[in-house]
Design an enzyme around this catalytic site. Structure first.
Site, PDB file in Angstrom:
ATOM      1  N   TYR A 142      43.300  99.241 -12.132  1.00 29.91           N
ATOM      2  CA  TYR A 142      42.708 100.506 -11.683  1.00 29.91           C
ATOM      3  C   TYR A 142      41.509 100.912 -12.548  1.00 29.91           C
ATOM      4  O   TYR A 142      40.755 101.811 -12.190  1.00 29.91           O
ATOM      5  CB  TYR A 142      43.740 101.645 -11.696  1.00 29.91           C
ATOM      6  CG  TYR A 142      44.840 101.486 -10.659  1.00 29.91           C
ATOM      7  CD1 TYR A 142      44.736 100.569  -9.628  1.00 29.91           C
ATOM      8  CD2 TYR A 142      45.992 102.267 -10.716  1.00 29.91           C
ATOM      9  CE1 TYR A 142      45.743 100.416  -8.690  1.00 29.91           C
ATOM     10  CE2 TYR A 142      46.999 102.125  -9.772  1.00 29.91           C
ATOM     11  CZ  TYR A 142      46.870 101.195  -8.765  1.00 29.91           C
ATOM     12  OH  TYR A 142      47.862 101.048  -7.832  1.00 29.91           O
ATOM     13  N   ASP A 226      57.440  90.578  -7.800  1.00 28.57           N
ATOM     14  CA  ASP A 226      57.897  90.536  -6.396  1.00 28.57           C
ATOM     15  C   ASP A 226      59.412  90.339  -6.338  1.00 28.57           C
ATOM     16  O   ASP A 226      60.105  91.005  -5.549  1.00 28.57           O
ATOM     17  CB  ASP A 226      57.157  89.446  -5.604  1.00 28.57           C
ATOM     18  CG  ASP A 226      57.129  88.096  -6.306  1.00 28.57           C
ATOM     19  OD1 ASP A 226      57.426  88.031  -7.514  1.00 28.57           O
ATOM     20  OD2 ASP A 226      56.816  87.087  -5.642  1.00 28.57           O
ATOM     21  N   ASP A 250      53.045 101.287 -10.181  1.00 27.31           N
ATOM     22  CA  ASP A 250      52.771 102.248  -9.115  1.00 27.31           C
ATOM     23  C   ASP A 250      53.697 101.960  -7.927  1.00 27.31           C
ATOM     24  O   ASP A 250      54.368 102.856  -7.391  1.00 27.31           O
ATOM     25  CB  ASP A 250      51.295 102.087  -8.705  1.00 27.31           C
ATOM     26  CG  ASP A 250      50.770 103.266  -7.931  1.00 27.31           C
ATOM     27  OD1 ASP A 250      51.536 104.218  -7.689  1.00 27.31           O
ATOM     28  OD2 ASP A 250      49.581 103.237  -7.549  1.00 27.31           O
TER      29      ASP A 250
END
Ligand code: NAD
Length: 369
Positions: A142, A226, A250
Protein backbone atom coordinates in the site's frame (compact mmCIF):
# COMPACT_ATOMS: atom_id res chain seq x y z
CA UNK A 1 1.84 9.80 39.69
CA UNK A 2 -0.19 11.50 36.95
CA UNK A 3 -3.41 9.86 35.84
CA UNK A 4 -3.26 8.00 32.55
CA UNK A 5 -4.32 10.33 29.75
CA UNK A 6 -6.80 9.71 26.96
CA UNK A 7 -7.70 11.87 23.97
CA UNK A 8 -11.22 11.19 22.70
CA UNK A 9 -11.86 11.92 19.02
CA UNK A 10 -15.49 10.94 18.54
CA UNK A 11 -15.66 12.00 14.89
CA UNK A 12 -18.73 11.83 12.71
CA UNK A 13 -22.05 9.98 12.28
CA UNK A 14 -22.51 7.39 15.02
CA UNK A 15 -19.00 8.14 16.37
CA UNK A 16 -20.23 10.60 19.04
CA UNK A 17 -23.18 8.32 19.91
CA UNK A 18 -21.09 5.23 20.61
CA UNK A 19 -18.38 7.30 22.31
CA UNK A 20 -20.97 8.71 24.74
CA UNK A 21 -21.38 5.15 26.04
CA UNK A 22 -17.62 4.68 26.38
CA UNK A 23 -17.54 7.86 28.47
CA UNK A 24 -20.05 6.26 30.86
CA UNK A 25 -17.66 3.31 31.30
CA UNK A 26 -14.68 5.62 31.82
CA UNK A 27 -16.73 7.55 34.38
CA UNK A 28 -17.65 4.31 36.15
CA UNK A 29 -13.96 3.39 36.53
CA UNK A 30 -13.27 6.77 38.11
CA UNK A 31 -16.24 6.62 40.47
CA UNK A 32 -16.26 2.96 41.43
CA UNK A 33 -12.73 1.62 40.90
CA UNK A 34 -10.70 4.69 41.82
CA UNK A 35 -9.11 4.60 38.37
CA UNK A 36 -9.26 8.14 37.06
CA UNK A 37 -8.25 9.07 33.54
CA UNK A 38 -7.36 12.55 32.33
CA UNK A 39 -9.72 12.81 29.40
CA UNK A 40 -9.59 15.52 26.75
CA UNK A 41 -11.77 15.69 23.67
CA UNK A 42 -11.26 17.12 20.23
CA UNK A 43 -12.53 17.01 16.67
CA UNK A 44 -11.53 14.74 13.81
CA UNK A 45 -12.86 14.02 10.33
CA UNK A 46 -15.83 15.89 8.93
CA UNK A 47 -16.64 17.56 12.23
CA UNK A 48 -13.10 19.03 12.29
CA UNK A 49 -13.41 20.06 8.66
CA UNK A 50 -16.67 21.91 9.41
CA UNK A 51 -14.96 24.01 12.08
CA UNK A 52 -11.35 24.28 10.90
CA UNK A 53 -11.40 23.45 7.19
CA UNK A 54 -9.13 20.45 7.80
CA UNK A 55 -9.93 16.94 9.09
CA UNK A 56 -7.17 17.13 11.71
CA UNK A 57 -5.51 20.30 12.97
CA UNK A 58 -1.84 20.43 13.95
CA UNK A 59 -2.95 21.18 17.51
CA UNK A 60 -5.05 18.01 17.65
CA UNK A 61 -2.18 16.03 16.15
CA UNK A 62 0.12 17.36 18.87
CA UNK A 63 -2.39 16.35 21.56
CA UNK A 64 -2.60 12.84 20.08
CA UNK A 65 1.20 12.56 20.24
CA UNK A 66 1.25 13.66 23.88
CA UNK A 67 -1.42 11.39 25.44
CA UNK A 68 -1.10 7.77 26.53
CA UNK A 69 -3.93 6.62 24.27
CA UNK A 70 -6.26 7.99 21.62
CA UNK A 71 -9.84 6.69 21.41
CA UNK A 72 -11.46 7.31 18.05
CA UNK A 73 -15.11 6.85 17.06
CA UNK A 74 -15.52 6.99 13.29
CA UNK A 75 -15.11 9.50 10.49
CA UNK A 76 -16.85 10.25 7.21
CA UNK A 77 -20.29 10.67 5.73
CA UNK A 78 -22.05 11.50 2.46
CA UNK A 79 -21.86 15.24 3.17
CA UNK A 80 -18.07 15.05 2.78
CA UNK A 81 -17.91 12.81 -0.29
CA UNK A 82 -17.57 15.84 -2.57
CA UNK A 83 -14.52 17.23 -0.76
CA UNK A 84 -11.08 17.26 -2.31
CA UNK A 85 -9.08 14.11 -1.46
CA UNK A 86 -6.63 16.16 0.64
CA UNK A 87 -9.30 17.23 3.15
CA UNK A 88 -11.55 14.19 3.17
CA UNK A 89 -12.42 12.98 6.71
CA UNK A 90 -10.37 9.78 6.24
CA UNK A 91 -7.23 11.90 5.76
CA UNK A 92 -7.46 12.85 9.43
CA UNK A 93 -7.34 9.21 10.45
CA UNK A 94 -4.53 8.41 8.03
CA UNK A 95 -2.49 11.33 9.35
CA UNK A 96 -2.89 10.09 12.92
CA UNK A 97 -1.76 6.58 11.95
CA UNK A 98 1.16 7.86 9.90
CA UNK A 99 2.56 10.51 12.25
CA UNK A 100 2.15 8.30 15.32
CA UNK A 101 3.86 5.53 13.29
CA UNK A 102 1.28 2.94 14.33
CA UNK A 103 2.76 -0.09 12.62
CA UNK A 104 1.02 -2.87 14.51
CA UNK A 105 -2.71 -3.24 13.98
CA UNK A 106 -4.43 -5.62 16.39
CA UNK A 107 -7.75 -7.05 15.31
CA UNK A 108 -9.22 -9.56 17.74
CA UNK A 109 -11.81 -12.04 16.51
CA UNK A 110 -13.66 -13.05 19.59
CA UNK A 111 -16.99 -14.81 19.55
CA UNK A 112 -19.33 -14.32 22.49
CA UNK A 113 -21.36 -17.47 23.11
CA UNK A 114 -24.63 -15.56 23.00
CA UNK A 115 -23.88 -14.47 19.43
CA UNK A 116 -22.46 -17.72 18.07
CA UNK A 117 -25.52 -18.27 15.87
CA UNK A 118 -24.81 -14.98 14.12
CA UNK A 119 -21.79 -16.43 12.37
CA UNK A 120 -22.14 -17.98 8.94
CA UNK A 121 -20.09 -20.88 10.32
CA UNK A 122 -21.39 -23.65 12.54
CA UNK A 123 -21.76 -22.84 16.24
CA UNK A 124 -19.09 -25.31 17.43
CA UNK A 125 -16.55 -23.81 14.99
CA UNK A 126 -16.89 -20.29 16.41
CA UNK A 127 -18.31 -20.51 19.95
CA UNK A 128 -15.66 -19.32 22.41
CA UNK A 129 -13.32 -18.28 19.60
CA UNK A 130 -10.60 -15.85 20.70
CA UNK A 131 -7.86 -15.11 18.18
CA UNK A 132 -5.81 -12.02 17.40
CA UNK A 133 -4.64 -10.89 13.99
CA UNK A 134 -1.63 -8.60 13.97
CA UNK A 135 -1.42 -6.73 10.69
CA UNK A 136 1.59 -4.62 9.66
CA UNK A 137 0.03 -1.24 9.00
CA UNK A 138 2.57 1.27 7.73
CA UNK A 139 4.48 -0.45 4.94
CA UNK A 140 4.12 -3.08 2.23
CA UNK A 141 2.33 -2.83 -1.07
CA UNK A 142 0.00 0.00 0.00
CA UNK A 143 2.99 2.30 0.42
CA UNK A 144 5.84 0.84 -1.67
CA UNK A 145 7.44 2.84 -4.50
CA UNK A 146 7.35 2.87 -7.48
CA UNK A 147 3.61 3.08 -7.77
CA UNK A 148 1.29 4.60 -10.33
CA UNK A 149 -0.38 4.12 -13.67
CA UNK A 150 2.05 4.60 -16.58
CA UNK A 151 1.91 4.32 -20.38
CA UNK A 152 3.39 1.06 -21.57
CA UNK A 153 5.35 0.55 -24.80
CA UNK A 154 2.39 -0.82 -26.74
CA UNK A 155 0.09 2.18 -26.46
CA UNK A 156 -1.65 0.80 -23.39
CA UNK A 157 -1.11 1.48 -19.71
CA UNK A 158 0.48 -0.36 -16.82
CA UNK A 159 -0.56 -0.18 -13.17
CA UNK A 160 2.30 -0.62 -10.70
CA UNK A 161 2.45 -1.21 -6.96
CA UNK A 162 5.47 -2.43 -5.09
CA UNK A 163 5.54 -4.87 -2.19
CA UNK A 164 8.51 -3.79 -0.11
CA UNK A 165 9.56 -4.69 3.43
CA UNK A 166 12.76 -4.05 5.34
CA UNK A 167 14.27 -6.16 8.10
CA UNK A 168 13.38 -3.54 10.71
CA UNK A 169 9.77 -3.25 9.58
CA UNK A 170 9.28 -7.01 9.79
CA UNK A 171 11.12 -7.43 13.07
CA UNK A 172 9.21 -4.74 14.94
CA UNK A 173 5.78 -6.09 14.04
CA UNK A 174 6.96 -9.63 14.75
CA UNK A 175 8.04 -8.51 18.25
CA UNK A 176 4.62 -7.00 18.76
CA UNK A 177 3.02 -10.36 17.88
CA UNK A 178 5.35 -12.38 20.12
CA UNK A 179 4.77 -10.00 23.04
CA UNK A 180 1.03 -10.42 22.62
CA UNK A 181 1.30 -14.19 22.37
CA UNK A 182 3.13 -14.32 25.69
CA UNK A 183 0.10 -12.67 27.30
CA UNK A 184 -2.31 -15.06 25.60
CA UNK A 185 -1.92 -18.62 24.32
CA UNK A 186 1.83 -18.33 23.56
CA UNK A 187 1.45 -19.28 19.88
CA UNK A 188 2.21 -17.22 16.78
CA UNK A 189 1.42 -18.22 13.20
CA UNK A 190 3.13 -16.02 10.60
CA UNK A 191 1.49 -15.81 7.17
CA UNK A 192 3.04 -14.72 3.85
CA UNK A 193 3.52 -16.04 0.32
CA UNK A 194 7.15 -17.16 0.53
CA UNK A 195 6.41 -19.66 -2.25
CA UNK A 196 5.99 -16.91 -4.85
CA UNK A 197 7.28 -13.60 -3.36
CA UNK A 198 10.81 -12.59 -2.30
CA UNK A 199 9.31 -10.20 0.25
CA UNK A 200 7.55 -13.28 1.65
CA UNK A 201 10.85 -15.17 1.93
CA UNK A 202 12.38 -12.24 3.80
CA UNK A 203 9.26 -11.99 6.01
CA UNK A 204 9.53 -15.67 6.96
CA UNK A 205 13.28 -15.47 7.66
CA UNK A 206 13.04 -12.33 9.77
CA UNK A 207 10.09 -13.55 11.84
CA UNK A 208 12.04 -16.77 12.45
CA UNK A 209 15.11 -14.70 13.45
CA UNK A 210 13.14 -12.69 16.01
CA UNK A 211 11.70 -15.91 17.37
CA UNK A 212 15.02 -17.76 17.63
CA UNK A 213 16.91 -14.83 19.14
CA UNK A 214 14.32 -13.16 21.33
CA UNK A 215 11.22 -15.31 21.85
CA UNK A 216 12.27 -18.99 21.73
CA UNK A 217 9.67 -19.75 24.41
CA UNK A 218 6.78 -18.86 22.06
CA UNK A 219 5.54 -21.52 19.64
CA UNK A 220 6.01 -20.29 16.04
CA UNK A 221 4.57 -21.72 12.83
CA UNK A 222 4.51 -20.40 9.25
CA UNK A 223 1.72 -20.72 6.75
CA UNK A 224 1.12 -19.45 3.22
CA UNK A 225 -1.52 -16.75 3.44
CA UNK A 226 -3.92 -18.48 1.04
CA UNK A 227 -3.76 -21.69 3.08
CA UNK A 228 -4.19 -19.52 6.19
CA UNK A 229 -7.40 -18.07 4.79
CA UNK A 230 -8.75 -21.59 4.31
CA UNK A 231 -7.73 -22.65 7.79
CA UNK A 232 -9.36 -19.55 9.26
CA UNK A 233 -12.77 -20.61 8.05
CA UNK A 234 -12.17 -24.36 8.49
CA UNK A 235 -11.05 -24.41 12.12
CA UNK A 236 -10.16 -20.94 13.44
CA UNK A 237 -9.61 -22.13 17.00
CA UNK A 238 -6.26 -23.66 15.95
CA UNK A 239 -4.83 -20.10 16.00
CA UNK A 240 -3.84 -17.81 18.84
CA UNK A 241 -1.94 -14.86 17.30
CA UNK A 242 -1.55 -14.49 13.53
CA UNK A 243 1.03 -12.01 12.24
CA UNK A 244 1.01 -10.92 8.63
CA UNK A 245 1.74 -8.05 6.27
CA UNK A 246 -0.42 -5.09 5.36
CA UNK A 247 -2.21 -6.54 2.33
CA UNK A 248 -2.79 -10.07 3.62
CA UNK A 249 -3.69 -8.63 7.02
CA UNK A 250 -6.32 -6.42 5.45
CA UNK A 251 -8.01 -9.45 3.91
CA UNK A 252 -7.46 -11.97 6.68
CA UNK A 253 -8.62 -9.66 9.48
CA UNK A 254 -11.88 -8.87 7.69
CA UNK A 255 -12.41 -12.55 7.04
CA UNK A 256 -11.71 -13.40 10.70
CA UNK A 257 -13.92 -10.56 11.87
CA UNK A 258 -16.90 -11.95 10.05
CA UNK A 259 -16.48 -15.25 11.88
CA UNK A 260 -17.96 -13.47 14.84
CA UNK A 261 -21.05 -11.78 13.37
CA UNK A 262 -21.82 -8.06 13.47
CA UNK A 263 -19.63 -5.12 12.51
CA UNK A 264 -20.94 -3.41 15.64
CA UNK A 265 -18.96 -5.86 17.80
CA UNK A 266 -15.43 -5.42 16.45
CA UNK A 267 -12.75 -3.41 18.26
CA UNK A 268 -9.19 -2.67 17.12
CA UNK A 269 -5.95 -1.24 18.36
CA UNK A 270 -3.09 0.30 16.41
CA UNK A 271 0.18 0.39 18.29
CA UNK A 272 3.54 2.04 17.64
CA UNK A 273 6.91 1.94 19.29
CA UNK A 274 7.15 2.09 23.09
CA UNK A 275 7.56 5.65 24.37
CA UNK A 276 9.66 6.82 27.33
CA UNK A 277 6.81 5.84 29.66
CA UNK A 278 7.13 2.26 28.39
CA UNK A 279 3.66 2.52 26.84
CA UNK A 280 3.36 2.22 23.08
CA UNK A 281 1.90 5.02 21.00
CA UNK A 282 -1.67 3.84 20.65
CA UNK A 283 -4.96 4.48 18.91
CA UNK A 284 -8.07 2.44 19.68
CA UNK A 285 -11.12 2.44 17.43
CA UNK A 286 -14.05 0.28 16.38
CA UNK A 287 -13.65 -1.37 12.99
CA UNK A 288 -16.92 0.05 11.71
CA UNK A 289 -17.41 3.41 10.01
CA UNK A 290 -19.72 6.32 10.77
CA UNK A 291 -22.87 4.43 9.64
CA UNK A 292 -24.72 7.48 8.28
CA UNK A 293 -27.74 5.27 7.53
CA UNK A 294 -28.50 4.89 11.25
CA UNK A 295 -26.82 7.99 12.74
CA UNK A 296 -28.93 9.99 15.17
CA UNK A 297 -31.50 7.23 15.65
CA UNK A 298 -30.20 5.56 18.81
CA UNK A 299 -29.70 2.34 16.85
CA UNK A 300 -25.90 2.10 16.84
CA UNK A 301 -24.28 -0.71 18.76
CA UNK A 302 -21.69 0.81 21.12
CA UNK A 303 -20.00 -2.52 21.96
CA UNK A 304 -17.19 -2.28 19.37
CA UNK A 305 -16.20 1.08 20.81
CA UNK A 306 -16.52 -0.14 24.40
CA UNK A 307 -14.38 -3.20 23.61
CA UNK A 308 -11.83 -0.85 22.01
CA UNK A 309 -11.59 0.92 25.36
CA UNK A 310 -11.12 -2.50 27.00
CA UNK A 311 -8.17 -3.02 24.63
CA UNK A 312 -6.76 0.32 25.81
CA UNK A 313 -7.03 -0.86 29.41
CA UNK A 314 -5.09 -4.01 28.51
CA UNK A 315 -2.47 -2.74 26.07
CA UNK A 316 -1.86 0.88 27.12
CA UNK A 317 -2.58 0.83 30.83
CA UNK A 318 -1.59 -2.71 31.80
CA UNK A 319 -4.98 -3.23 33.43
CA UNK A 320 -5.74 -6.67 32.01
CA UNK A 321 -8.08 -7.60 34.85
CA UNK A 322 -10.15 -4.47 34.37
CA UNK A 323 -10.24 -5.13 30.61
CA UNK A 324 -11.57 -8.61 31.33
CA UNK A 325 -14.13 -7.06 33.66
CA UNK A 326 -15.46 -4.93 30.78
CA UNK A 327 -15.49 -7.91 28.39
CA UNK A 328 -17.34 -10.05 30.95
CA UNK A 329 -19.88 -7.26 31.48
CA UNK A 330 -20.53 -7.16 27.72
CA UNK A 331 -20.85 -10.94 27.69
CA UNK A 332 -23.31 -10.90 30.60
CA UNK A 333 -25.53 -8.28 28.96
CA UNK A 334 -25.60 -10.25 25.71
CA UNK A 335 -26.31 -13.49 27.58
CA UNK A 336 -29.31 -11.73 29.17
CA UNK A 337 -30.65 -11.17 25.66
CA UNK A 338 -30.13 -7.41 25.26
CA UNK A 339 -29.78 -6.61 21.56
CA UNK A 340 -29.22 -3.43 19.58
CA UNK A 341 -30.91 -3.52 16.17
CA UNK A 342 -27.86 -4.99 14.38
CA UNK A 343 -27.83 -7.97 16.78
CA UNK A 344 -31.51 -8.83 16.35
CA UNK A 345 -31.33 -12.30 14.86
CA UNK A 346 -34.07 -14.82 14.15
CA UNK A 347 -34.07 -15.89 17.81
CA UNK A 348 -35.06 -12.35 18.83
CA UNK A 349 -33.95 -10.70 22.04
CA UNK A 350 -34.69 -7.65 24.15
CA UNK A 351 -34.39 -4.57 21.94
CA UNK A 352 -32.23 -1.81 23.42
CA UNK A 353 -31.03 1.55 22.17
CA UNK A 354 -27.40 2.70 22.02
CA UNK A 355 -27.73 4.38 25.41
CA UNK A 356 -29.69 1.44 26.79
CA UNK A 357 -26.85 -0.93 25.90
CA UNK A 358 -24.30 1.36 27.56
CA UNK A 359 -26.42 1.61 30.72
CA UNK A 360 -26.79 -2.17 30.92
CA UNK A 361 -23.04 -2.66 30.57
CA UNK A 362 -22.43 -0.16 33.39
CA UNK A 363 -24.96 -2.10 35.49
CA UNK A 364 -23.16 -5.35 34.74
CA UNK A 365 -19.86 -3.71 35.74
CA UNK A 366 -21.47 -2.67 39.00
CA UNK A 367 -22.66 -6.24 39.54
CA UNK A 368 -19.08 -7.46 39.07
CA UNK A 369 -17.89 -5.71 42.25
P1 NAD B 1 -20.05 1.51 8.04
O1 NAD B 1 -19.19 0.63 8.86
O2 NAD B 1 -20.23 2.88 8.51
O3 NAD B 1 -21.50 0.83 7.89
C1 NAD B 1 -21.72 -0.42 7.23
C2 NAD B 1 -23.07 -0.99 7.71
O4 NAD B 1 -22.93 -1.47 9.04
C3 NAD B 1 -24.19 0.04 7.76
O5 NAD B 1 -25.40 -0.57 7.40
C4 NAD B 1 -24.24 0.46 9.19
O6 NAD B 1 -25.50 0.90 9.63
C5 NAD B 1 -23.81 -0.81 9.93
N1 NAD B 1 -23.08 -0.49 11.17
C6 NAD B 1 -21.81 -0.03 11.25
N2 NAD B 1 -21.48 0.18 12.53
C7 NAD B 1 -22.54 -0.16 13.25
C8 NAD B 1 -22.81 -0.15 14.65
N3 NAD B 1 -21.90 0.23 15.57
N4 NAD B 1 -24.03 -0.55 15.08
C9 NAD B 1 -24.96 -0.96 14.20
N5 NAD B 1 -24.77 -0.99 12.87
C10 NAD B 1 -23.56 -0.60 12.40
O7 NAD B 1 -19.44 1.49 6.55
P2 NAD B 1 -19.89 2.31 5.26
O8 NAD B 1 -21.38 2.44 5.22
O9 NAD B 1 -19.20 1.67 4.15
O10 NAD B 1 -19.26 3.76 5.44
C11 NAD B 1 -19.94 4.87 5.99
C12 NAD B 1 -18.98 6.00 6.18
O11 NAD B 1 -17.99 5.63 7.14
C13 NAD B 1 -18.19 6.37 4.91
O12 NAD B 1 -18.04 7.76 4.87
C14 NAD B 1 -16.87 5.69 5.09
O13 NAD B 1 -15.84 6.35 4.39
C15 NAD B 1 -16.69 5.81 6.59
N6 NAD B 1 -15.80 4.79 7.18
C16 NAD B 1 -15.03 5.21 8.21
C17 NAD B 1 -14.24 4.30 8.89
C18 NAD B 1 -13.45 4.78 10.07
O14 NAD B 1 -13.72 5.84 10.59
N7 NAD B 1 -12.50 4.00 10.55
C19 NAD B 1 -14.24 2.94 8.52
C20 NAD B 1 -15.07 2.55 7.47
C21 NAD B 1 -15.87 3.48 6.81
Amino acid sequence: MANPSILILAGDGIGPEVMAEVKKIIGWFGDRRGIAFDVTEDLVGGSAYDVHGTPLTDATMAKAQAVDAVLLGAVGGPKYDVLDFSVKPERGLLRLRKEMDLYSNLRPAQCFDALADFSSLKRDVVAGLDIMIVRELTSGVYFGEPRGIFPDNEGGRVGVNTQRYTTDEIRRVARSAFELARRRGNKVCSMEKANVMESGILWREEVQWVHDNEYPDVELSHMYADAGAMQLVRWPKQFDVIVTDNLFGDLLSDCAAMLTGSLGMLPSASLGAPTESGRPKALYEPVHGSAPDIAGQGKANPIACILSFAMALRYSFDMGEEATRVERAVEAVLADGARTADLMGPEGGVPVSTAGMGDLIVKALEASL
